[in-house]
Design a protein around this motif. Structure first.
Motif, PDB file in Angstrom:
ATOM      1  N   THR A   1      -6.583 -13.384   7.191  1.00 60.13           N
ATOM      2  CA  THR A   1      -7.694 -13.518   8.131  1.00 60.13           C
ATOM      3  C   THR A   1      -7.574 -14.830   8.901  1.00 60.13           C
ATOM      4  OG1 THR A   1      -9.033 -14.448   6.348  1.00 60.13           O
ATOM      5  CG2 THR A   1      -9.268 -12.104   6.772  1.00 60.13           C
ATOM      6  N   PRO A   2      -8.044 -14.867  10.139  1.00 59.40           N
ATOM      7  CA  PRO A   2      -7.851 -16.057  10.983  1.00 59.40           C
ATOM      8  C   PRO A   2      -8.661 -17.256  10.505  1.00 59.40           C
ATOM      9  CG  PRO A   2      -9.267 -14.474  12.081  1.00 59.40           C
ATOM     10  CD  PRO A   2      -8.736 -13.787  10.860  1.00 59.40           C
ATOM     11  N   GLU A   3      -8.123 -18.435  10.732  1.00 52.67           N
ATOM     12  CA  GLU A   3      -8.810 -19.672  10.373  1.00 52.67           C
ATOM     13  C   GLU A   3      -9.948 -19.966  11.337  1.00 52.67           C
ATOM     14  OE1 GLU A   3      -8.422 -21.630   7.676  1.00 52.67           O
ATOM     15  OE2 GLU A   3      -7.059 -20.046   6.979  1.00 52.67           O
ATOM     16  N   LEU A   4      -9.791 -19.555  12.603  1.00 56.94           N
ATOM     17  CA  LEU A   4     -10.806 -19.803  13.623  1.00 56.94           C
ATOM     18  C   LEU A   4     -11.296 -18.483  14.180  1.00 56.94           C
ATOM     19  CD1 LEU A   4      -9.135 -22.792  15.510  1.00 56.94           C
ATOM     20  CD2 LEU A   4     -11.048 -22.909  13.894  1.00 56.94           C
ATOM     21  N   LEU A   5     -12.562 -18.469  14.585  1.00 55.62           N
ATOM     22  CA  LEU A   5     -13.183 -17.248  15.083  1.00 55.62           C
ATOM     23  C   LEU A   5     -13.969 -17.563  16.345  1.00 55.62           C
ATOM     24  CD1 LEU A   5     -13.060 -14.419  13.802  1.00 55.62           C
ATOM     25  CD2 LEU A   5     -15.314 -14.844  12.831  1.00 55.62           C
ATOM     26  N   ASP A   6     -13.820 -16.712  17.353  1.00 52.68           N
ATOM     27  CA  ASP A   6     -14.535 -16.876  18.613  1.00 52.68           C
ATOM     28  C   ASP A   6     -15.265 -15.584  18.961  1.00 52.68           C
ATOM     29  OD1 ASP A   6     -13.663 -19.593  19.621  1.00 52.68           O
ATOM     30  OD2 ASP A   6     -11.695 -18.649  19.341  1.00 52.68           O
ATOM     31  N   GLN A   7     -16.274 -15.717  19.781  1.00 54.65           N
ATOM     32  CA  GLN A   7     -17.004 -14.562  20.287  1.00 54.65           C
ATOM     33  C   GLN A   7     -16.038 -13.585  20.957  1.00 54.65           C
ATOM     34  OE1 GLN A   7     -20.065 -13.437  20.222  1.00 54.65           O
ATOM     35  NE2 GLN A   7     -20.195 -12.031  21.933  1.00 54.65           N
ATOM     36  N   GLY A   8     -16.182 -12.291  20.610  1.00 55.04           N
ATOM     37  CA  GLY A   8     -15.366 -11.260  21.229  1.00 55.04           C
ATOM     38  C   GLY A   8     -14.081 -10.951  20.501  1.00 55.04           C
ATOM     39  N   ALA A   9     -13.743 -11.740  19.464  1.00 53.62           N
ATOM     40  CA  ALA A   9     -12.506 -11.480  18.725  1.00 53.62           C
ATOM     41  C   ALA A   9     -12.632 -10.187  17.925  1.00 53.62           C
ATOM     42  CB  ALA A   9     -12.204 -12.647  17.796  1.00 53.62           C
ATOM     43  N   LEU A  10     -11.466  -9.588  17.630  1.00 50.09           N
ATOM     44  CA  LEU A  10     -11.441  -8.406  16.763  1.00 50.09           C
ATOM     45  C   LEU A  10     -10.907  -8.844  15.406  1.00 50.09           C
ATOM     46  CD1 LEU A  10     -11.994  -5.346  16.757  1.00 50.09           C
ATOM     47  CD2 LEU A  10      -9.536  -5.023  17.156  1.00 50.09           C
ATOM     48  N   LEU A  11     -11.762  -8.767  14.411  1.00 43.74           N
ATOM     49  CA  LEU A  11     -11.430  -9.254  13.085  1.00 43.74           C
ATOM     50  C   LEU A  11     -11.060  -8.090  12.185  1.00 43.74           C
ATOM     51  CD1 LEU A  11     -11.459 -11.672  11.056  1.00 43.74           C
ATOM     52  CD2 LEU A  11     -13.858 -11.116  10.636  1.00 43.74           C
ATOM     53  N   LEU A  12      -9.915  -8.196  11.493  1.00 49.87           N
ATOM     54  CA  LEU A  12      -9.514  -7.178  10.526  1.00 49.87           C
ATOM     55  C   LEU A  12     -10.006  -7.605   9.143  1.00 49.87           C
ATOM     56  CD1 LEU A  12      -5.872  -6.338  11.683  1.00 49.87           C
ATOM     57  CD2 LEU A  12      -7.954  -4.999  12.047  1.00 49.87           C
ATOM     58  N   MET A  13     -11.014  -6.887   8.638  1.00 52.35           N
ATOM     59  CA  MET A  13     -11.628  -7.222   7.350  1.00 52.35           C
ATOM     60  C   MET A  13     -10.922  -6.484   6.223  1.00 52.35           C
ATOM     61  SD  MET A  13     -14.205  -9.367   7.245  1.00 52.35           S
ATOM     62  CE  MET A  13     -15.115  -8.897   5.781  1.00 52.35           C
ATOM     63  N   PRO A  14     -10.357  -7.218   5.235  1.00 48.46           N
ATOM     64  CA  PRO A  14      -9.747  -6.552   4.079  1.00 48.46           C
ATOM     65  C   PRO A  14     -10.794  -5.784   3.266  1.00 48.46           C
ATOM     66  CG  PRO A  14      -9.027  -8.842   4.249  1.00 48.46           C
ATOM     67  CD  PRO A  14     -10.170  -8.676   5.205  1.00 48.46           C
ATOM     68  N   PRO A  15     -10.345  -4.851   2.444  1.00 54.16           N
ATOM     69  CA  PRO A  15     -11.290  -4.060   1.631  1.00 54.16           C
ATOM     70  C   PRO A  15     -12.166  -4.946   0.746  1.00 54.16           C
ATOM     71  CG  PRO A  15      -9.070  -3.147   1.510  1.00 54.16           C
ATOM     72  CD  PRO A  15      -8.949  -4.439   2.219  1.00 54.16           C
ATOM     73  N   PHE A  16     -13.457  -4.675   0.746  1.00 55.93           N
ATOM     74  CA  PHE A  16     -14.447  -5.372  -0.086  1.00 55.93           C
ATOM     75  C   PHE A  16     -14.383  -6.891   0.075  1.00 55.93           C
ATOM     76  CE2 PHE A  16     -13.584  -1.439  -2.664  1.00 55.93           C
ATOM     77  CZ  PHE A  16     -14.781  -0.808  -2.353  1.00 55.93           C
ATOM     78  N   ALA A  17     -13.997  -7.342   1.240  1.00 56.12           N
ATOM     79  CA  ALA A  17     -13.829  -8.780   1.457  1.00 56.12           C
ATOM     80  C   ALA A  17     -15.134  -9.446   1.863  1.00 56.12           C
ATOM     81  CB  ALA A  17     -12.779  -9.030   2.531  1.00 56.12           C
TER      82      ALA A  17
END
Length: 614
Positions: free
Chosen positions: A588-604
């Motif tokens: 998962t990315p260290e930084l997050l910005d508005q509009g990003a697409l985040l890939l969430m691992p199972p039950f994370a």
């Protein structure tokens, strides 16, 4: 010295002991003192609906009975000690004998409660208050701020959950009795831990319940699942109300309790103009003010009635908080897939959003399980009015085998469940052993002496589970091995999966305390976004110029989630899939910005904190 003193039972005074008992229908009451193998009778004088008097030469340690109308021997309804069990004589106790060291203790604010529920008999191998004292530093290490004791008032035998108590004023000798409980509370306060005591005012247990001989403590006008209801609004109910309120005050004054958890208040029936809950809460808060301490009154209720925790100025009962079953049921069903019994009302992802946003899920909506509309809106209540959990003595112990979530959920699911509770806007509660994934069950257990009652309990437990469709053998509640199976082993926290779960739970608690958006929660400072198809929740917490995002994937597959509704850039501060928590290499990315697409691992579980502007 405090101004309040218990006016019931036996209390040493200069030259003797003062006895006072409420017995409005008795013609006479005498005290039968047992000393040096002899019995001495001394009549008490009528004092309105009470009988009272000072017996010269009596002292702390003496055992005694009340003799009613010249023929009926009974122990004291307000006995502080029952050394020979529920069927034996009472014992005089000096409530001022203990040397407290907590004069500077002022309690803990409601919003700072992080509660650890424990059963004294199974928390340590010793099963005593002194044994539990040996694990207080462990709870401080974990980050707990309050210990909640399951009921300790005298029950029949030495093994019991405590809800069959019959002497509400007497700590059980098997746990260490009066002095042991006071030592425990004093030790908690030295470590900065508050103590909340579970008390039962909706019924008394069936074995050793001798109150019927003294007065109309019970009424056949109402029924509870446990038998006759306590008489709070019928003839002679003033004396019953005094008995119960005095009991609450006695725990606060004599044992320095920081809170009372009132068991199943939906089993308290009172149509008086002023409800017993309101009267009790006012009395406790008034005494706390005189003592200069914070004392909280917390209800267990399945009514979904906001009136319980609404202040008296707005027509409520004025309790400080209440347990929220809806939060538990919403989360439990999503994680386990169970849908039988009372879980049939839950299982929709949207209900978890409602629980986080509003409190009650059922707020006047139709309940399939109850076959009627249930509850009322609670979204106007501040978050600290609700105590939430994913495991407690009921939700574990009222399963057929008392199995914990650790027996059915993966480590990733257990971490997710812990994060949902601890990082919620509400007051989190952990059940002993949950913090490291204890595998020992917590089945229901008793040690009754009445064979008919033993068989009735066995039969009742089997029938209770029929609605859940649990096709499994129910452990014998009376068997000692059933009790022994419930003993926990915190040393597991140093091994394998348990080590990672304990460290993760401790970090969650640290973050809750350290970050203002968690520690100073408001409805206005919490926004919840749900992605129903993905089974992902995004909870944005604001406070004191800080912004924290918590993202929970309640599904067992990786989910793409658009990042919406955030301001500025956020840096990752926790990832449940990290190797330090027993996961693999995080992607998962260290930084997050508005509009990003985040890939969430199972039950994370992911937590991001806003990066301050340069």
């Amino acid at each position: 010295m405090i101004s309040w003193q218990l006016d019931l039972g036996a209390r040493p005074v200069p030259g003797g002991v003062r006895f006072r008992v409420w017995a409005p229908l008795a013609a006479s009451v005498s005290v039968i003192l047992s000393r040096n193998g002899n019995e001495e009778a001394a009549p008490l004088e009528r004092d309105g609906e009470n009988f009272s008097g000072v017996i010269s030469g009596a002292a702390a340690g003496d055992r005694y009975w009340y003799l009613i109308d010249g023929y009926l021997y009974r122990p004291d309804p307000a006995s502080r000690c029952q050394p020979d069990g529920v069927h034996g004589p009472s014992q005089v106790v000096d409530p001022d004998a203990f040397g407290w060291t907590d004069d500077a203790w002022r309690g803990i604010p409601l919003e700072d409660l992080i509660t650890y529920e424990l059963h004294v008999g199974t928390f340590t191998p010793e099963g005593t208050f002194d044994g539990a004292m040996g694990r207080l530093d462990y709870l401080v290490e974990l980050g707990i701020t309050a210990v909640e004791l399951m009921p300790v008032a005298q029950f029949p035998g030495n093994r019991n959950w405590g809800y069959d108590g019959v002497f509400p004023y007497a700590p059980h000798p098997a746990y260490g009795g009066v002095a042991g409980l006071k030592r425990f509370v004093d030790a908690c306060h030295r470590r900065g831990l508050a103590v909340i005591l579970d008390v039962v005012y909706n019924h008394l247990g069936p074995e050793g319940n001798y109150l019927h001989a003294f007065a109309p403590y019970f009424t056949g006008h109402y029924r509870t699942p446990w038998g006759d209801a306590v008489n709070y609004d019928g003839p002679y109910s003033d004396g019953v109300r005094h008995y119960v309120i005095a009991n609450a005050l006695h725990w606060v004054a004599e044992y320095h309790m920081d809170g009372l958890r009132l068991d199943a208040v939906h089993g308290i029936y009172d149509f008086s103009a002023r409800h017993i809950l309101a009267e009790l809460a006012d009395a406790v808060h008034s005494l706390a003010g005189c003592l200069g301490r914070q004392v909280h009154v917390i209800a267990e209720s399945d009514l979904n009635n906001p009136r319980i925790v609404t202040d008296s100025e707005h027509g409520g009962h004025g309790l400080d908080a209440q347990w929220s079953d809806d939060f538990h049921h919403a989360l439990h069903t999503l994680l386990t897939g169970e849908r039988r019994g009372y879980y049939e009302d839950f299982g929709d992802f949207s209900q978890m959003l409602t629980a986080l946003r509003d409190g009650f899920v059922y707020a006047g909506t139709y309940s399939r399980h109850r076959r009627r509309r249930h509850g009322s809106a609670s979204s106007h209540l501040p978050p600290e009015r609700f105590v939430v959990c994913i495991q407690n003595h009921d939700q574990v112990g009222n399963r057929a085998r008392g199995d914990r979530l650790s027996s059915s959920l993966s480590p990733e699911q257990l971490k997710l469940a812990a994060a949902m509770v601890i990082l919620s806007p509400y007051l989190p509660l952990l059940f002993m052993g949950e913090e490291y994934g204890e595998t020992a069950p917590f089945p229901f257990f008793t040690s009754h002496g009445d064979p008919d009652l033993v068989e009735a309990v066995r039969k009742g437990r089997r029938e209770e589970f029929a609605a859940f469709g649990w096709d499994t053998e129910v452990p014998d509640p009376q068997a000692e091995e059933t009790f022994r199976s419930a003993c926990i082993d915190p040393e597991k926290r140093h091994r394998e999966m348990h080590r990672h779960l304990f460290a993760f739970t401790r970090e969650l608690i640290r973050l809750r305390k350290a970050l203002p958006p968690f520690s100073d929660s408001t409805r206005q400072g919490t926004s919840v976004t749900g992605f129903g198809m993905e089974q992902v929740l995004m909870v944005n917490r604001h406070g004191h110029g800080d912004d924290v995002i918590c993202i929970f994937n309640l599904s067992g597959v990786e989910r793409p989630v658009p990042v919406i509704g955030i301001r500025g850039r956020h840096r990752k501060i926790l990832d449940s899939t990290d190797s330090c928590w027993g996961g693999g290499k995080s992607s998962t990315p260290e930084l997050l910005d508005q509009g990003a697409l985040l890939l969430m691992p199972p039950f994370a579980v992911l937590i991001y904190q806003e990066v301050p502007l340069p």
